[in-house]
Design a protein around this motif. Structure first.
Motif, PDB file in Angstrom:
ATOM      1  N   ASN A   1       0.827  -1.204   0.000  1.00 34.67           N
ATOM      2  CA  ASN A   1       0.000   0.000   0.000  1.00 34.67           C
ATOM      3  C   ASN A   1       0.860   1.252   0.000  1.00 34.67           C
ATOM      4  O   ASN A   1       1.901   1.296   0.639  1.00 34.67           O
ATOM      5  CB  ASN A   1      -0.910   0.027   1.229  1.00 34.67           C
ATOM      6  CG  ASN A   1      -1.886  -1.124   1.229  1.00 34.67           C
ATOM      7  OD1 ASN A   1      -2.300  -1.599   0.191  1.00 34.67           O
ATOM      8  ND2 ASN A   1      -2.252  -1.585   2.410  1.00 34.67           N
ATOM      9  N   TYR A   2       0.380   2.278  -0.723  1.00 41.77           N
ATOM     10  CA  TYR A   2       1.104   3.537  -0.743  1.00 41.77           C
ATOM     11  C   TYR A   2       0.142   4.683  -1.064  1.00 41.77           C
ATOM     12  O   TYR A   2      -0.936   4.486  -1.600  1.00 41.77           O
ATOM     13  CB  TYR A   2       2.257   3.515  -1.745  1.00 41.77           C
ATOM     14  CG  TYR A   2       1.824   3.435  -3.194  1.00 41.77           C
ATOM     15  CD1 TYR A   2       1.687   4.589  -3.953  1.00 41.77           C
ATOM     16  CD2 TYR A   2       1.549   2.220  -3.799  1.00 41.77           C
ATOM     17  CE1 TYR A   2       1.289   4.533  -5.274  1.00 41.77           C
ATOM     18  CE2 TYR A   2       1.153   2.140  -5.110  1.00 41.77           C
ATOM     19  CZ  TYR A   2       1.026   3.300  -5.844  1.00 41.77           C
ATOM     20  OH  TYR A   2       0.629   3.242  -7.151  1.00 41.77           O
ATOM     21  N   LEU A   3       0.563   5.885  -0.727  1.00 50.47           N
ATOM     22  CA  LEU A   3      -0.177   7.109  -1.035  1.00 50.47           C
ATOM     23  C   LEU A   3       0.798   8.021  -1.767  1.00 50.47           C
ATOM     24  O   LEU A   3       1.908   8.263  -1.293  1.00 50.47           O
ATOM     25  CB  LEU A   3      -0.665   7.792   0.247  1.00 50.47           C
ATOM     26  CG  LEU A   3      -1.296   9.170   0.080  1.00 50.47           C
ATOM     27  CD1 LEU A   3      -2.629   9.048  -0.657  1.00 50.47           C
ATOM     28  CD2 LEU A   3      -1.495   9.817   1.433  1.00 50.47           C
ATOM     29  N   LYS A   4       0.381   8.513  -2.950  1.00 50.26           N
ATOM     30  CA  LYS A   4       1.269   9.342  -3.754  1.00 50.26           C
ATOM     31  C   LYS A   4       0.540  10.605  -4.187  1.00 50.26           C
ATOM     32  O   LYS A   4      -0.585  10.554  -4.660  1.00 50.26           O
ATOM     33  CB  LYS A   4       1.736   8.576  -4.991  1.00 50.26           C
ATOM     34  CG  LYS A   4       2.667   9.371  -5.868  1.00 50.26           C
ATOM     35  CD  LYS A   4       3.208   8.538  -7.007  1.00 50.26           C
ATOM     36  CE  LYS A   4       4.188   9.366  -7.812  1.00 50.26           C
ATOM     37  NZ  LYS A   4       4.926   8.578  -8.773  1.00 50.26           N
ATOM     38  N   CYS A   5       1.200  11.740  -4.030  1.00 49.20           N
ATOM     39  CA  CYS A   5       0.684  13.013  -4.541  1.00 49.20           C
ATOM     40  C   CYS A   5       1.355  13.229  -5.891  1.00 49.20           C
ATOM     41  O   CYS A   5       2.501  13.675  -5.954  1.00 49.20           O
ATOM     42  CB  CYS A   5       0.984  14.151  -3.574  1.00 49.20           C
ATOM     43  SG  CYS A   5       0.331  15.724  -4.156  1.00 49.20           S
ATOM     44  N   SER A   6       0.653  12.886  -6.971  1.00 50.56           N
ATOM     45  CA  SER A   6       1.231  12.966  -8.316  1.00 50.56           C
ATOM     46  C   SER A   6       1.259  14.387  -8.858  1.00 50.56           C
ATOM     47  O   SER A   6       2.260  14.821  -9.419  1.00 50.56           O
ATOM     48  CB  SER A   6       0.449  12.087  -9.285  1.00 50.56           C
ATOM     49  OG  SER A   6       0.559  10.744  -8.917  1.00 50.56           O
ATOM     50  N   ASN A   7       0.143  15.100  -8.739  1.00 52.29           N
ATOM     51  CA  ASN A   7       0.056  16.454  -9.285  1.00 52.29           C
ATOM     52  C   ASN A   7      -0.722  17.353  -8.340  1.00 52.29           C
ATOM     53  O   ASN A   7      -1.727  16.938  -7.771  1.00 52.29           O
ATOM     54  CB  ASN A   7      -0.657  16.451 -10.643  1.00 52.29           C
ATOM     55  CG  ASN A   7       0.100  15.674 -11.681  1.00 52.29           C
ATOM     56  OD1 ASN A   7       1.219  16.016 -12.007  1.00 52.29           O
ATOM     57  ND2 ASN A   7      -0.505  14.611 -12.177  1.00 52.29           N
ATOM     58  N   LEU A   8      -0.247  18.583  -8.213  1.00 53.43           N
ATOM     59  CA  LEU A   8      -0.922  19.585  -7.395  1.00 53.43           C
ATOM     60  C   LEU A   8      -0.748  20.931  -8.085  1.00 53.43           C
ATOM     61  O   LEU A   8       0.353  21.278  -8.508  1.00 53.43           O
ATOM     62  CB  LEU A   8      -0.322  19.639  -5.988  1.00 53.43           C
ATOM     63  CG  LEU A   8      -0.915  20.670  -5.035  1.00 53.43           C
ATOM     64  CD1 LEU A   8      -2.362  20.327  -4.714  1.00 53.43           C
ATOM     65  CD2 LEU A   8      -0.098  20.742  -3.769  1.00 53.43           C
TER      66      LEU A   8
ATOM     67  N   SER B   1       4.693  18.311  -9.501  1.00 48.31           N
ATOM     68  CA  SER B   1       4.479  16.899  -9.820  1.00 48.31           C
ATOM     69  C   SER B   1       5.371  16.047  -8.936  1.00 48.31           C
ATOM     70  O   SER B   1       6.480  16.460  -8.584  1.00 48.31           O
ATOM     71  CB  SER B   1       4.840  16.612 -11.279  1.00 48.31           C
ATOM     72  OG  SER B   1       4.123  17.420 -12.140  1.00 48.31           O
ATOM     73  N   ASN B   2       4.882  14.856  -8.588  1.00 45.10           N
ATOM     74  CA  ASN B   2       5.651  13.894  -7.786  1.00 45.10           C
ATOM     75  C   ASN B   2       6.128  14.493  -6.473  1.00 45.10           C
ATOM     76  O   ASN B   2       7.300  14.398  -6.115  1.00 45.10           O
ATOM     77  CB  ASN B   2       6.844  13.359  -8.587  1.00 45.10           C
ATOM     78  CG  ASN B   2       6.413  12.741  -9.889  1.00 45.10           C
ATOM     79  OD1 ASN B   2       5.451  11.983  -9.934  1.00 45.10           O
ATOM     80  ND2 ASN B   2       7.081  13.083 -10.959  1.00 45.10           N
ATOM     81  N   LEU B   3       5.212  15.114  -5.747  1.00 45.72           N
ATOM     82  CA  LEU B   3       5.586  15.784  -4.495  1.00 45.72           C
ATOM     83  C   LEU B   3       6.063  14.813  -3.427  1.00 45.72           C
ATOM     84  O   LEU B   3       7.071  15.041  -2.782  1.00 45.72           O
ATOM     85  CB  LEU B   3       4.410  16.592  -3.964  1.00 45.72           C
ATOM     86  CG  LEU B   3       4.177  17.913  -4.659  1.00 45.72           C
ATOM     87  CD1 LEU B   3       2.980  18.615  -4.052  1.00 45.72           C
ATOM     88  CD2 LEU B   3       5.394  18.790  -4.553  1.00 45.72           C
ATOM     89  N   PHE B   4       5.303  13.754  -3.208  1.00 44.50           N
ATOM     90  CA  PHE B   4       5.717  12.794  -2.186  1.00 44.50           C
ATOM     91  C   PHE B   4       5.042  11.454  -2.401  1.00 44.50           C
ATOM     92  O   PHE B   4       4.027  11.356  -3.086  1.00 44.50           O
ATOM     93  CB  PHE B   4       5.408  13.306  -0.769  1.00 44.50           C
ATOM     94  CG  PHE B   4       3.935  13.497  -0.502  1.00 44.50           C
ATOM     95  CD1 PHE B   4       3.137  12.439  -0.092  1.00 44.50           C
ATOM     96  CD2 PHE B   4       3.356  14.739  -0.643  1.00 44.50           C
ATOM     97  CE1 PHE B   4       1.782  12.616   0.153  1.00 44.50           C
ATOM     98  CE2 PHE B   4       2.008  14.938  -0.394  1.00 44.50           C
ATOM     99  CZ  PHE B   4       1.217  13.861   0.002  1.00 44.50           C
ATOM    100  N   THR B   5       5.632  10.419  -1.817  1.00 46.00           N
ATOM    101  CA  THR B   5       5.063   9.067  -1.801  1.00 46.00           C
ATOM    102  C   THR B   5       5.256   8.515  -0.401  1.00 46.00           C
ATOM    103  O   THR B   5       6.365   8.547   0.133  1.00 46.00           O
ATOM    104  CB  THR B   5       5.762   8.141  -2.817  1.00 46.00           C
ATOM    105  OG1 THR B   5       5.647   8.723  -4.119  1.00 46.00           O
ATOM    106  CG2 THR B   5       5.139   6.752  -2.821  1.00 46.00           C
ATOM    107  N   ILE B   6       4.179   8.036   0.192  1.00 48.54           N
ATOM    108  CA  ILE B   6       4.229   7.411   1.511  1.00 48.54           C
ATOM    109  C   ILE B   6       3.940   5.927   1.312  1.00 48.54           C
ATOM    110  O   ILE B   6       2.894   5.569   0.791  1.00 48.54           O
ATOM    111  CB  ILE B   6       3.200   8.029   2.470  1.00 48.54           C
ATOM    112  CG1 ILE B   6       3.464   9.531   2.627  1.00 48.54           C
ATOM    113  CG2 ILE B   6       3.221   7.312   3.822  1.00 48.54           C
ATOM    114  CD1 ILE B   6       2.369  10.266   3.364  1.00 48.54           C
TER     115      ILE B   6
END
Length: 75
Positions: A3-10, A36-41
């Protein structure tokens, strides 16, 4: 777990108010900041590997963040 959470675009845009526009003699003024690609948890440690990677034969590193800035001006 994979499992992961990713902020792809803001993207955030600020539009200046009419009072400010009248003083500057503009009809529109807007500032935009995009990232883009701000963070991935990740739920587990992947040693820098991207969680979207389909296999482990070739290591794919996580994407680096990118930023852009925009200015919209109408007279």
């Amino acid at each position: 777990s994979g499992n992961y959470l990713k902020c792809s675009n803001l993207s955030v845009t600020y539009e200046f108010g009419q009072t400010m526009l009248d003083k500057m003699k503009l009809s529109r003024l807007a500032l935009t900041l995009s990232a883009s690609n701000l963070f991935t948890i990740c739920a587990k440690e992947l040693d820098g590997q991207a969680p979207t990677q389909s296999g482990f034969a070739e290591t794919q590193l996580s994407d680096r963040p990118t930023y852009s800035f925009g200015l919209t001006v109408s007279f």
